[in-house]
Design an enzyme around this catalytic site. Structure first.
Site, mmCIF file in Angstrom:
data_model
loop_
_atom_site.group_PDB
_atom_site.id
_atom_site.type_symbol
_atom_site.label_atom_id
_atom_site.label_comp_id
_atom_site.label_asym_id
_atom_site.label_seq_id
_atom_site.Cartn_x
_atom_site.Cartn_y
_atom_site.Cartn_z
ATOM 1 N N HIS A 102 20.794 -23.744 -27.331
ATOM 2 C CA HIS A 102 21.035 -23.756 -25.891
ATOM 3 C C HIS A 102 20.054 -22.846 -25.184
ATOM 4 O O HIS A 102 19.723 -21.764 -25.661
ATOM 5 C CB HIS A 102 22.472 -23.352 -25.553
ATOM 6 C CG HIS A 102 22.936 -22.087 -26.209
ATOM 7 N ND1 HIS A 102 23.342 -22.051 -27.524
ATOM 8 C CD2 HIS A 102 23.045 -20.819 -25.741
ATOM 9 C CE1 HIS A 102 23.689 -20.811 -27.835
ATOM 10 N NE2 HIS A 102 23.510 -20.044 -26.768
ATOM 11 N N HIS A 104 19.506 -20.685 -21.819
ATOM 12 C CA HIS A 104 20.182 -20.083 -20.671
ATOM 13 C C HIS A 104 19.252 -20.178 -19.459
ATOM 14 O O HIS A 104 18.067 -19.808 -19.553
ATOM 15 C CB HIS A 104 20.462 -18.595 -20.915
ATOM 16 C CG HIS A 104 21.398 -18.300 -22.055
ATOM 17 N ND1 HIS A 104 22.705 -17.897 -21.863
ATOM 18 C CD2 HIS A 104 21.213 -18.327 -23.396
ATOM 19 C CE1 HIS A 104 23.285 -17.684 -23.043
ATOM 20 N NE2 HIS A 104 22.400 -17.937 -23.985
HETATM 21 P P1 5GP Z 1 24.389 -17.104 -27.054
HETATM 22 O O1 5GP Z 1 24.788 -15.669 -27.213
HETATM 23 O O2 5GP Z 1 24.792 -17.931 -28.256
HETATM 24 O O3 5GP Z 1 22.950 -17.272 -26.670
HETATM 25 O O4 5GP Z 1 25.183 -17.642 -25.805
HETATM 26 C C1 5GP Z 1 26.397 -18.315 -25.889
HETATM 27 C C2 5GP Z 1 26.895 -18.479 -24.475
HETATM 28 O O5 5GP Z 1 27.935 -19.444 -24.480
HETATM 29 C C3 5GP Z 1 27.479 -17.206 -23.883
HETATM 30 O O6 5GP Z 1 26.765 -16.859 -22.702
HETATM 31 C C4 5GP Z 1 28.943 -17.566 -23.601
HETATM 32 O O7 5GP Z 1 29.436 -16.988 -22.422
HETATM 33 C C5 5GP Z 1 28.899 -19.076 -23.534
HETATM 34 N N1 5GP Z 1 30.140 -19.719 -23.933
HETATM 35 C C6 5GP Z 1 30.872 -19.434 -25.051
HETATM 36 N N2 5GP Z 1 31.941 -20.250 -25.125
HETATM 37 C C7 5GP Z 1 31.869 -21.069 -24.037
HETATM 38 C C8 5GP Z 1 32.709 -22.144 -23.573
HETATM 39 O O8 5GP Z 1 33.718 -22.504 -24.171
HETATM 40 N N3 5GP Z 1 32.332 -22.745 -22.424
HETATM 41 C C9 5GP Z 1 31.210 -22.384 -21.729
HETATM 42 N N4 5GP Z 1 30.940 -23.047 -20.604
HETATM 43 N N5 5GP Z 1 30.400 -21.392 -22.148
HETATM 44 C C10 5GP Z 1 30.734 -20.744 -23.286
#
Ligand code: 5GP
Length: 117
Positions: A102, A104
């Site tokens: 993903h 951001h």
């Molecule tokens: P990472 O740390 O893996 O780069 O980011 C994961 C992101 O996913 C985090 O910013 C977190 O807030 C978001 N996230 C986690 N669970 C969910 C969810 O169930 N729904 C949405 N919309 N975002 C999520």
């Protein structure tokens, strides 16, 4: 490519609710549940690619397309002119929490320097 379901693949399929801003046959974009700025959107490939390490040669167009979607969403959010940040975390040192690639898209306020601490 992994065939296991992820939290985000369930969002792609509509099995878990999310504030989806864009979806087509390749990419889905939805608002982060825990926004770090006024705009915080996640842009993901519909197919499961766990991390940047798992991107294949045949994914080149898909990965480029994620940037096109990000650019379009930044315009729609009204943050294109002031600027924003695109970032992808990878693995444990990158603090990746969800193992479904993903990007951001973060903006809507000055974000400061990239890394702190
Ligand atoms: P990472 O740390 O893996 O780069 O980011 C994961 C992101 O996913 C985090 O910013 C977190 O807030 C978001 N996230 C986690 N669970 C969910 C969810 O169930 N729904 C949405 N919309 N975002 C999520």
């Amino acid at each position: 490519m992994s065939n296991e379901e992820t939290l985000f693949s369930k969002i792609v399929k509509g099995e878990i609710p999310a504030d989806i801003l864009f979806q087509d046959d390749r990419v889905t974009a939805f608002r982060d549940i825990n926004p770090q700025a006024p705009t915080h959107i996640l842009i993901i490939p519909n197919k499961i690619i766990p991390t940047v390490n798992d991107i294949g040669e045949t994914d080149e167009a898909l990965i480029g397309y994620m940037f096109i979607v990000a650019r379009n969403l930044a315009k729609e959010e009204g943050i294109a002119e002031d600027g924003y940040r695109l970032l992808i975390n990878c693995g444990s040192h990158g603090h990746q929490e969800v193992y479904h690639l993903h990007m951001h898209l973060v903006g809507g306020r000055p974000l400061g320097r990239m890394l702190k601490g």
